[in-house]
Design an enzyme around this catalytic site. Structure first.
Site, PDB file in Angstrom:
ATOM      1  N   LYS A 126       2.587   3.428   7.377  1.00 16.83           N
ATOM      2  CA  LYS A 126       3.508   2.338   7.022  1.00 16.83           C
ATOM      3  C   LYS A 126       4.667   2.889   6.175  1.00 16.83           C
ATOM      4  O   LYS A 126       5.815   2.475   6.333  1.00 16.83           O
ATOM      5  CB  LYS A 126       2.782   1.220   6.261  1.00 16.83           C
ATOM      6  CG  LYS A 126       1.837   0.386   7.102  1.00 16.83           C
ATOM      7  CD  LYS A 126       2.492  -0.423   8.221  1.00 16.83           C
ATOM      8  CE  LYS A 126       3.360  -1.546   7.744  1.00 16.83           C
ATOM      9  NZ  LYS A 126       3.809  -2.432   8.876  1.00 16.83           N
TER      10      LYS A 126
ATOM     11  N   GLU B  95       0.813  -1.225   0.000  1.00 14.45           N
ATOM     12  CA  GLU B  95       0.000   0.000   0.000  1.00 14.45           C
ATOM     13  C   GLU B  95       0.845   1.273   0.000  1.00 14.45           C
ATOM     14  O   GLU B  95       0.336   2.356  -0.277  1.00 14.45           O
ATOM     15  CB  GLU B  95      -0.953   0.008   1.206  1.00 14.45           C
ATOM     16  CG  GLU B  95      -1.925  -1.147   1.161  1.00 14.45           C
ATOM     17  CD  GLU B  95      -3.226  -0.916   1.906  1.00 14.45           C
ATOM     18  OE1 GLU B  95      -3.541   0.235   2.238  1.00 14.45           O
ATOM     19  OE2 GLU B  95      -3.919  -1.906   2.153  1.00 14.45           O
TER      20      GLU B  95
HETATM   21  P1  NAD Z   1      -2.835  -7.817  12.857  1.00 16.18           P
HETATM   22  O1  NAD Z   1      -3.618  -6.554  13.012  1.00 16.18           O
HETATM   23  O2  NAD Z   1      -3.563  -9.108  12.722  1.00 16.18           O
HETATM   24  O3  NAD Z   1      -1.834  -7.980  14.091  1.00 16.18           O
HETATM   25  C1  NAD Z   1      -1.067  -6.906  14.588  1.00 16.18           C
HETATM   26  C2  NAD Z   1      -0.439  -7.367  15.905  1.00 16.18           C
HETATM   27  O4  NAD Z   1       0.386  -6.285  16.389  1.00 16.18           O
HETATM   28  C3  NAD Z   1      -1.456  -7.666  17.009  1.00 16.18           C
HETATM   29  O5  NAD Z   1      -1.145  -8.880  17.647  1.00 16.18           O
HETATM   30  C4  NAD Z   1      -1.326  -6.485  17.964  1.00 16.18           C
HETATM   31  O6  NAD Z   1      -1.628  -6.819  19.313  1.00 16.18           O
HETATM   32  C5  NAD Z   1       0.138  -6.109  17.784  1.00 16.18           C
HETATM   33  N1  NAD Z   1       0.399  -4.695  18.113  1.00 16.18           N
HETATM   34  C6  NAD Z   1      -0.281  -3.595  17.651  1.00 16.18           C
HETATM   35  N2  NAD Z   1       0.217  -2.477  18.198  1.00 16.18           N
HETATM   36  C7  NAD Z   1       1.254  -2.868  18.993  1.00 16.18           C
HETATM   37  C8  NAD Z   1       2.183  -2.171  19.800  1.00 16.18           C
HETATM   38  N3  NAD Z   1       2.141  -0.826  19.939  1.00 16.18           N
HETATM   39  N4  NAD Z   1       3.123  -2.874  20.463  1.00 16.18           N
HETATM   40  C9  NAD Z   1       3.182  -4.237  20.362  1.00 16.18           C
HETATM   41  N5  NAD Z   1       2.311  -4.941  19.623  1.00 16.18           N
HETATM   42  C10 NAD Z   1       1.360  -4.269  18.943  1.00 16.18           C
HETATM   43  O7  NAD Z   1      -1.874  -7.559  11.620  1.00 16.18           O
HETATM   44  P2  NAD Z   1      -1.427  -8.517  10.429  1.00 16.18           P
HETATM   45  O8  NAD Z   1      -2.459  -8.512   9.383  1.00 16.18           O
HETATM   46  O9  NAD Z   1      -0.927  -9.793  10.994  1.00 16.18           O
HETATM   47  O10 NAD Z   1      -0.184  -7.673   9.855  1.00 16.18           O
HETATM   48  C11 NAD Z   1       1.138  -7.853  10.377  1.00 16.18           C
HETATM   49  C12 NAD Z   1       2.094  -6.932   9.627  1.00 16.18           C
HETATM   50  O11 NAD Z   1       2.075  -7.237   8.236  1.00 16.18           O
HETATM   51  C13 NAD Z   1       1.741  -5.450   9.735  1.00 16.18           C
HETATM   52  O12 NAD Z   1       2.923  -4.713   9.879  1.00 16.18           O
HETATM   53  C14 NAD Z   1       1.056  -5.139   8.406  1.00 16.18           C
HETATM   54  O13 NAD Z   1       1.226  -3.788   8.052  1.00 16.18           O
HETATM   55  C15 NAD Z   1       1.807  -6.066   7.465  1.00 16.18           C
HETATM   56  N6  NAD Z   1       1.057  -6.494   6.283  1.00 16.18           N
HETATM   57  C16 NAD Z   1      -0.176  -7.072   6.406  1.00 16.18           C
HETATM   58  C17 NAD Z   1      -0.851  -7.516   5.267  1.00 16.18           C
HETATM   59  C18 NAD Z   1      -2.214  -8.176   5.358  1.00 16.18           C
HETATM   60  O14 NAD Z   1      -2.800  -8.454   4.302  1.00 16.18           O
HETATM   61  N7  NAD Z   1      -2.725  -8.480   6.531  1.00 16.18           N
HETATM   62  C19 NAD Z   1      -0.261  -7.357   4.009  1.00 16.18           C
HETATM   63  C20 NAD Z   1       1.004  -6.754   3.917  1.00 16.18           C
HETATM   64  C21 NAD Z   1       1.653  -6.337   5.061  1.00 16.18           C
HETATM   65  O1  TDX Z   2     -16.342  -4.516   4.329  1.00 21.03           O
HETATM   66  C1  TDX Z   2     -15.498  -4.407   3.420  1.00 21.03           C
HETATM   67  N1  TDX Z   2     -15.942  -4.238   2.120  1.00 21.03           N
HETATM   68  C2  TDX Z   2     -15.107  -4.098   1.052  1.00 21.03           C
HETATM   69  O2  TDX Z   2     -15.554  -3.957  -0.085  1.00 21.03           O
HETATM   70  C3  TDX Z   2     -14.079  -4.421   3.663  1.00 21.03           C
HETATM   71  C4  TDX Z   2     -13.549  -4.575   5.053  1.00 21.03           C
HETATM   72  C5  TDX Z   2     -13.235  -4.266   2.572  1.00 21.03           C
HETATM   73  N2  TDX Z   2     -13.719  -4.097   1.320  1.00 21.03           N
HETATM   74  C6  TDX Z   2     -12.764  -3.939   0.199  1.00 21.03           C
HETATM   75  C7  TDX Z   2     -11.729  -2.843   0.403  1.00 21.03           C
HETATM   76  C8  TDX Z   2     -10.524  -3.375  -0.354  1.00 21.03           C
HETATM   77  O3  TDX Z   2     -10.625  -3.022  -1.717  1.00 21.03           O
HETATM   78  O4  TDX Z   2     -12.012  -5.148   0.104  1.00 21.03           O
HETATM   79  C9  TDX Z   2     -10.633  -4.883  -0.218  1.00 21.03           C
HETATM   80  C10 TDX Z   2      -9.756  -5.476   0.879  1.00 21.03           C
HETATM   81  O5  TDX Z   2     -10.003  -4.731   2.061  1.00 21.03           O
HETATM   82  P1  TDX Z   2      -9.183  -4.995   3.430  1.00 21.03           P
HETATM   83  O6  TDX Z   2      -9.319  -6.419   3.832  1.00 21.03           O
HETATM   84  O7  TDX Z   2      -9.570  -3.940   4.399  1.00 21.03           O
HETATM   85  O8  TDX Z   2      -7.669  -4.851   2.932  1.00 21.03           O
HETATM   86  P2  TDX Z   2      -6.851  -3.636   2.270  1.00 21.03           P
HETATM   87  O9  TDX Z   2      -7.481  -2.336   2.521  1.00 21.03           O
HETATM   88  O10 TDX Z   2      -6.576  -4.022   0.852  1.00 21.03           O
HETATM   89  O11 TDX Z   2      -5.500  -3.719   3.147  1.00 21.03           O
HETATM   90  C11 TDX Z   2      -4.919  -5.005   3.484  1.00 21.03           C
HETATM   91  O12 TDX Z   2      -3.842  -5.319   2.662  1.00 21.03           O
HETATM   92  C12 TDX Z   2      -2.637  -4.630   2.878  1.00 21.03           C
HETATM   93  C13 TDX Z   2      -4.526  -5.111   4.947  1.00 21.03           C
HETATM   94  O13 TDX Z   2      -5.617  -4.789   5.773  1.00 21.03           O
HETATM   95  C14 TDX Z   2      -3.325  -4.249   5.239  1.00 21.03           C
HETATM   96  O14 TDX Z   2      -2.917  -4.419   6.588  1.00 21.03           O
HETATM   97  C15 TDX Z   2      -2.219  -4.647   4.326  1.00 21.03           C
HETATM   98  O15 TDX Z   2      -1.120  -3.802   4.490  1.00 21.03           O
END
Ligand code: NAD
Ligand code: TDX
Length: 332
Positions: free
Chosen positions: A151, A125
């Site tokens: 980020k 992102e």
């Molecule tokens: P998540 O929200 O499921 O988990 C985040 C974790 O961080 C939680 O366990 C929370 O308790 C902990 N946390 C938050 N604030 C904190 C703080 N101040 N100190 C210590 N711990 C803290 O997130 P996720 O989806 O597992 O994402 C993990 C990482 O990967 C993030 O950095 C996110 O930006 C990155 N990322 C996620 C996605 C995705 O699709 N989910 C994609 C690309 C990158």
């Molecule tokens: O209720 C919904 N309806 C909907 O249409 C939600 C929650 C999302 N959406 C759409 C928004 C996005 O186009 O779906 C797509 C995916 O949404 P999210 O799951 O919120 O993901 P996104 O915004 O793409 O971001 C995710 O990918 C990159 C993660 O949440 C981030 O943490 C990561 O960095």
């Protein structure tokens, strides 16, 4: 090796810990997590009983606690963050504090403690919306949401420690992860669990936004490779093979759960909604030999089945912390 993992009670961090412990039988992990609404020790199950895993409840913004946590650590993998774009639209404070201030505090504590390397887990992102083509690691960063901007700033804070002190920081930028244990505010778990409950699926705008989906374990393997073989100061994009429009994913979920298309509800679009992300990940594929093993189209039925089989896990969340947020989200 003794690894410090932050955010290990979250979605990706908990998979990383289980995966890493099973592949490195002599290594130890210290899991630092503040247990925010998104942190859940229930995500870790058997890893919690493993004597090579130690959980420390602490906040990455707290410098003295981070300095203590770094003792005896060889490397850091940093997942902890505020991660939900929609929450960052309601209030950005926690995003700025945890993602920017927290990341700098952590990387600085690691450097001062002489920890040998640091992997900062970031996101696609940071490049902003890419209507066509692909973004290499050299592409301009142009984040849209407060989440994405925080980020991007965290990448800069981590990288400046490399530039200034030569401290070996590496950054990964991955696409949207899918897999078990994802907090049900995010698109896939929200839509799957709503469909299972016969509740509406709130599709933003016309549902034409495109996301690139990658299995969480493919992401974990990529992070592990960067940790082992990545070059200090480098950035690595990570992507899956499938690009899907949200509406196509929603229809597939409806089909897999045997529900009616009437469940699809087109709701007000997300403010500043990025149309598409498309990182070019040839660098990690060619340079480090990473490969995707679990493509989205093949894995989606299994994911729906996991949510069917693990209702207790998501029902507990949906009845608890999630409820308040969801009300606020739809009051706008
Ligand atoms: P998540 O929200 O499921 O988990 C985040 C974790 O961080 C939680 O366990 C929370 O308790 C902990 N946390 C938050 N604030 C904190 C703080 N101040 N100190 C210590 N711990 C803290 O997130 P996720 O989806 O597992 O994402 C993990 C990482 O990967 C993030 O950095 C996110 O930006 C990155 N990322 C996620 C996605 C995705 O699709 N989910 C994609 C690309 C990158
Ligand atoms: O209720 C919904 N309806 C909907 O249409 C939600 C929650 C999302 N959406 C759409 C928004 C996005 O186009 O779906 C797509 C995916 O949404 P999210 O799951 O919120 O993901 P996104 O915004 O793409 O971001 C995710 O990918 C990159 C993660 O949440 C981030 O943490 C990561 O960095």
């Amino acid at each position: 090796m003794k690894l410090l993992v932050t955010g290990g009670a979250g979605f990706i961090g908990s998979h990383f810990i289980r995966h890493y412990l099973s592949r490195h039988k002599k290594d130890q992990i210290v899991n630092v997590d503040a247990l925010t609404y998104a942190g859940n020790l229930g995500n870790l199950h058997e890893a919690r009983k493993n004597s090579r895993h130690r959980f420390v409840k602490a906040d990455i913004r707290h410098a003295p606690a981070m300095t203590r946590a770094m003792r005896g650590i060889d490397a850091v993998v940093h997942f902890a963050a505020e991660t939900h774009v929609d929450r960052s639209l309601l209030s950005a404070d926690e995003f700025i504090q945890t993602n920017v201030q927290g990341t700098f505090t952590l990387v600085n504590a690691a450097r001062l403690a002489g920890v040998k390397k640091f992997v900062h887990v970031s996101t696609d992102e940071v490049y902003g919306s890419i209507p066509s083509g692909r973004t290499s690691e050299k592409h301009l960063v142009d984040p849209s949401s407060p989440y994405a901007a925080s980020k991007t700033a965290s990448d800069h804070m981590a990288r400046c420690v490399y530039h200034t002190y030569g401290y070996p920081v590496m950054i990964t930028r991955c696409t949207n992860n899918f897999g078990p244990y994802q907090y049900p505010e995010k698109f896939l778990p929200l839509f799957i669990t709503n469909a299972l409950e016969n509740k509406p699926l709130p599709l933003y705008g016309k549902g034409g936004n495109v996301r690139n989906w990658i299995h969480v374990l493919d992401h974990c393997e990529a992070v592990e490779l960067v940790l082992k073989k990545g070059r200090a100061g480098d950035i690595y994009n990570i992507a899956g093979s499938g690009e899907w429009r949200n509406i196509d994913v929603a229809q597939k979920i409806i089909q897999l759960t045997n529900r009616s298309l009437n469940l699809l509800h087109f709701v007000k679009d997300r403010a500043g909604h990025d149309l598409r992300y498309a990182p070019d990940d040839r660098k990690i594929r060619r340079g480090l030999g990473w490969k995707e093993k679990r493509p989205f189209a093949k894995e989606l039925p299994g994911l729906v089945q996991w949510y069917k089989d693990n209702e207790a896990w998501w029902q507990k969340i949906k009845a608890g912390s999630f409820k308040k947020y969801y009300k606020k989200q739809y009051k706008r």
